[in-house]
Design a protein around this motif. Structure first.
Motif: not given
Length: 116
Positions: A35, A37, A47, A50
């Motif tokens: 992922a 962020y 976030l 992902s």
């Protein structure tokens, strides 16, 4: 020892593009969910996108249609292609690896600044 190294950040004008890379030194990279962020200055980490070990992707509403997450299991690398960048995309971007055993690993972050 796990190491995630982000690269590709920088200064770009609004409407421009950047491609972030996350090179992972990690055993069994392919079984990890990956992922991206980001953390704007003075705000919480959030976030962005992902991708699971099965290549399922999720995007935050704020980047949907502009950003694309991908992975290359042969190179142990995750990418974030960012198009149509906006000033509000300015943040430190972090790479995350989540193992099937519930462990989380983080990179050191790369700065993305969108400004004219």
């Amino acid at each position: 020892q796990v190491q995630l190294v982000e690269s590709g950040g920088g200064l770009v004008q609004p409407g421009g593009s950047l491609r972030l890379s996350c090179a992972a030194e990690i055993n069994l990279f392919s079984i990890h969910d990956m992922a991206w962020y980001r953390q704007p200055l003075g705000k919480q980490r959030e976030l962005v996108a992902s991708i699971t070990s099965k290549d399922r992707t999720i995007y935050s509403d704020s980047v949907k249609g502009r950003f694309t997450i991908s992975r290359d299991n042969d190179k142990d690398t995750t990418y974030l292609q960012m198009n149509s960048l906006k000033p509000e995309d300015t943040a430190i971007y972090y790479c995350n690896a989540h193992s099937p055993f519930g462990l989380d690993f983080w990179g050191q972050g790369t700065q993305v600044t969108v400004s004219s």
